[in-house]
Design an enzyme around this catalytic site. Structure first.
Site, mmCIF file in Angstrom:
data_model
loop_
_atom_site.group_PDB
_atom_site.id
_atom_site.type_symbol
_atom_site.label_atom_id
_atom_site.label_comp_id
_atom_site.label_asym_id
_atom_site.label_seq_id
_atom_site.Cartn_x
_atom_site.Cartn_y
_atom_site.Cartn_z
ATOM 1 C CB CYS A 138 166.370 -67.396 4.413
ATOM 2 S SG CYS A 138 166.229 -66.513 5.020
ATOM 3 C CB CYS A 141 169.253 -66.151 5.173
ATOM 4 S SG CYS A 141 167.748 -66.557 5.748
ATOM 5 C CG ASP A 142 170.774 -68.465 1.510
ATOM 6 O OD1 ASP A 142 171.105 -68.408 2.424
ATOM 7 O OD2 ASP A 142 170.030 -69.847 1.832
HETATM 8 C C1 LIG Z 1 168.261 -72.200 4.683
HETATM 9 C C2 LIG Z 1 168.150 -71.526 5.477
HETATM 10 C C3 LIG Z 1 169.025 -70.374 5.978
HETATM 11 C C4 LIG Z 1 169.297 -69.773 6.779
HETATM 12 N N1 LIG Z 1 169.854 -68.320 6.555
HETATM 13 C C5 LIG Z 1 170.278 -67.372 7.597
HETATM 14 C C6 LIG Z 1 171.604 -66.569 7.275
HETATM 15 O O1 LIG Z 1 171.801 -66.661 7.020
HETATM 16 N N2 LIG Z 1 171.244 -65.984 8.122
HETATM 17 C C7 LIG Z 1 170.041 -65.148 9.418
HETATM 18 O O2 LIG Z 1 170.382 -64.543 10.169
HETATM 19 N N3 LIG Z 1 169.026 -66.129 9.661
HETATM 20 C C8 LIG Z 1 169.355 -67.409 8.152
HETATM 21 N N4 LIG Z 1 167.905 -68.429 8.062
HETATM 22 C C9 LIG Z 1 166.701 -67.742 9.704
HETATM 23 C C10 LIG Z 1 167.022 -68.386 10.630
HETATM 24 O O3 LIG Z 1 167.566 -70.341 10.126
HETATM 25 C C11 LIG Z 1 165.916 -68.674 11.743
HETATM 26 O O4 LIG Z 1 165.775 -66.950 11.922
HETATM 27 C C12 LIG Z 1 165.933 -69.006 12.778
HETATM 28 O O5 LIG Z 1 166.959 -70.446 13.058
HETATM 29 C C13 LIG Z 1 165.186 -68.608 13.637
HETATM 30 O O6 LIG Z 1 165.498 -69.451 15.186
HETATM 31 P P1 LIG Z 1 164.903 -70.136 15.973
HETATM 32 O O7 LIG Z 1 165.291 -70.235 17.369
HETATM 33 O O8 LIG Z 1 163.944 -69.316 16.801
HETATM 34 O O9 LIG Z 1 163.784 -71.565 15.613
HETATM 35 P P2 LIG Z 1 164.949 -72.524 15.182
HETATM 36 O O10 LIG Z 1 165.984 -72.253 14.241
HETATM 37 O O11 LIG Z 1 163.651 -72.848 13.896
HETATM 38 O O12 LIG Z 1 164.969 -73.598 15.707
HETATM 39 C C14 LIG Z 1 163.665 -74.167 16.527
HETATM 40 C C15 LIG Z 1 163.905 -75.001 17.622
HETATM 41 O O13 LIG Z 1 162.366 -75.675 17.488
HETATM 42 C C16 LIG Z 1 162.791 -77.361 18.293
HETATM 43 N N5 LIG Z 1 161.568 -77.665 18.146
HETATM 44 C C17 LIG Z 1 160.665 -77.983 17.286
HETATM 45 N N6 LIG Z 1 159.319 -78.445 17.898
HETATM 46 C C18 LIG Z 1 159.826 -78.490 19.573
HETATM 47 C C19 LIG Z 1 158.788 -79.294 20.337
HETATM 48 N N7 LIG Z 1 157.823 -79.585 20.252
HETATM 49 N N8 LIG Z 1 159.852 -79.123 21.059
HETATM 50 C C20 LIG Z 1 160.936 -79.425 21.239
HETATM 51 N N9 LIG Z 1 161.511 -78.715 20.425
HETATM 52 C C21 LIG Z 1 160.927 -78.245 19.131
HETATM 53 C C22 LIG Z 1 163.285 -77.834 17.298
HETATM 54 O O14 LIG Z 1 163.821 -78.807 17.162
HETATM 55 C C23 LIG Z 1 164.418 -76.566 16.438
HETATM 56 O O15 LIG Z 1 166.051 -77.228 17.711
HETATM 57 C C24 LIG Z 1 168.049 -69.450 7.628
HETATM 58 C C25 LIG Z 1 166.591 -70.113 7.930
HETATM 59 C C26 LIG Z 1 167.135 -71.080 6.176
HETATM 60 C C27 LIG Z 1 165.718 -71.946 6.562
#
Ligand SMILES: Cc1cc2nc3c(=O)[nH]c(=O)nc-3n(C[C@H](O)[C@H](O)[C@H](O)COP(=O)(O)OP(=O)(O)OC[C@H]3O[C@@H](n4cnc5c(N)ncnc54)[C@H](O)[C@@H]3O)c2cc1C
Length: 314
Positions: A138, A141-142
């Site tokens: 990302c 992000c980084d």
């Molecule tokens: C390395 C890295 C660094 C990042 N740094 C930043 C940053 O500094 N700032 C920022 O704003 N964003 C950052 N991001 C992006 C950010 O992490 C994502 O945009 C954000 O986490 C998305 O949130 P979400 O809740 O949609 O999904 P996610 O965080 O992807 O969470 C998905 C959830 O769904 C669950 N899940 C999946 N399938 C199932 C299922 N079948 N049943 C039950 N549960 C399930 C998983 O276990 C997880 O808990 C970063 C991403 C990465 C990979």
């Protein structure tokens, strides 16, 4: 197997910023939500270190710690947070039927899908070892952590071009590693990187290894035509070869685009199925940030609340 089938008003699938924010709103609205965490409790931010762009943390915070705060805030208002993976759904009738870990059946008046997306990786051991220590998926992000430094980015699509341009604004030099002698990206995005003097495109090039013990110090790349190898001196290595939304389990019922991102009705989190809402990265391939995920999580809880209120008034 005989079991008492639990009936819930709001079932939240996923424990990233979107799911926990939906849980905070739904629980404060008195809807007693149940949230299943999936295999990665806390979501994508649990695999990163410093998060510096989430409002409210002026000194930054470690990703896992931030997600603990989210969980505690959701539990404070009564959200039942449970470890478990949704393995099947039947959205053909109401209440919606959701199966967890192939064993537990839950009947839900509304379902909030917040299952996020997973970055695709190259599959190198060094990539895993140095993840969060200079390897990232990302740039937005980084990238800031590498300001004034040399970095590399792998990828050849629109996102890779956009992230390379973003990095070029912050870093002193960006090597763009492209496997073939052409890119998948649109011409306008290609022109943007090709005309940027800070970006050097390495065509026909693949990454053999990411170098460094405790942090990234370089990358060994190979030209797949000439077989010539080269060590790039870099401190950040970005992978931009795509994301996979975690939406497979819903595909028989929920409309998605060709990549598997859930389609929502613009301006809302409503899906094509009544009472099923989607938020966060599972439905967003553009912004993909914690704060946007949290924002749509809030929207999903409000949409669910209004849907339930309308049902009651019928
Ligand atoms: C390395 C890295 C660094 C990042 N740094 C930043 C940053 O500094 N700032 C920022 O704003 N964003 C950052 N991001 C992006 C950010 O992490 C994502 O945009 C954000 O986490 C998305 O949130 P979400 O809740 O949609 O999904 P996610 O965080 O992807 O969470 C998905 C959830 O769904 C669950 N899940 C999946 N399938 C199932 C299922 N079948 N049943 C039950 N549960 C399930 C998983 O276990 C997880 O808990 C970063 C991403 C990465 C990979």
């Amino acid at each position: 197997m005989n079991q008492d089938i639990e009936r819930v008003k709001v079932l939240i699938v996923g424990s990233g910023p979107a799911g926990y924010t939906a849980a905070i709103y739904a629980s404060r609205a008195g809807l007693n939500p149940v949230l299943y965490t999936g295999g990665q409790p806390g979501g994508q931010l649990t695999i990163t270190t410093d998060v510096e762009n989430y409002p409210g943390y002026p000194d930054g915070i470690m990703g896992p710690e931030m997600m603990e705060d989210f969980r505690k805030q959701a539990e404070r208002f009564g959200t039942k947070v449970r470890y478990g993976m949704v393995t099947a759904v039947d959205f053909s009738k109401t209440p919606h039927v959701v199966t967890v870990d192939d064993q537990v059946t839950v009947h839900a008046d509304t379902v909030i899908i917040s299952t996020g997306a997973s970055a695709k990786w190259l599959g190198l051991d060094s990539e895993t070892r140095l993840n969060g220590k200079g390897v990232s998926a990302c740039a937005v992000c980084d990238g800031f952590f590498f300001r004034g430094q040399d970095v590399a980015i792998v990828g050849a699509g629109d996102t890779a071009c956009e992230e390379a341009s973003y990095l070029a604004n912050i870093c002193s030099k960006v090597y763009m590693i492209v496997r073939r002698d052409e890119m998948r990206a649109s011409q306008i995005m290609q022109n943007r990187v090709m005309n940027n003097p800070k970006i050097e495109i390495l065509w026909n090039t693949e990454t053999e290894d990411i170098l460094g013990d405790d942090e990234v110090t370089g990358a060994r790349v190979i030209n797949n035509v000439t077989k010539e190898k080269r060590d790039l001196k870099i401190s950040g290595f970005f992978v931009a070869i795509g994301h996979q939304p975690n939406t497979e389990v819903f595909k028989d019922y929920i409309h998605m685009d060709e990549s598997g991102y859930i389609k929502t009705i613009p301006g809302s989190t409503k899906t094509n199925v009544e009472g099923v809402f989607a938020c966060g990265d599972a439905q967003d391939h553009i912004y993909r940030q914690a704060v946007t995920a949290a924002g749509t999580g809030c929207m999903a809880a409000l949409d669910a609340e209004r849907y339930l209120a309308a049902l009651e008034n019928h």
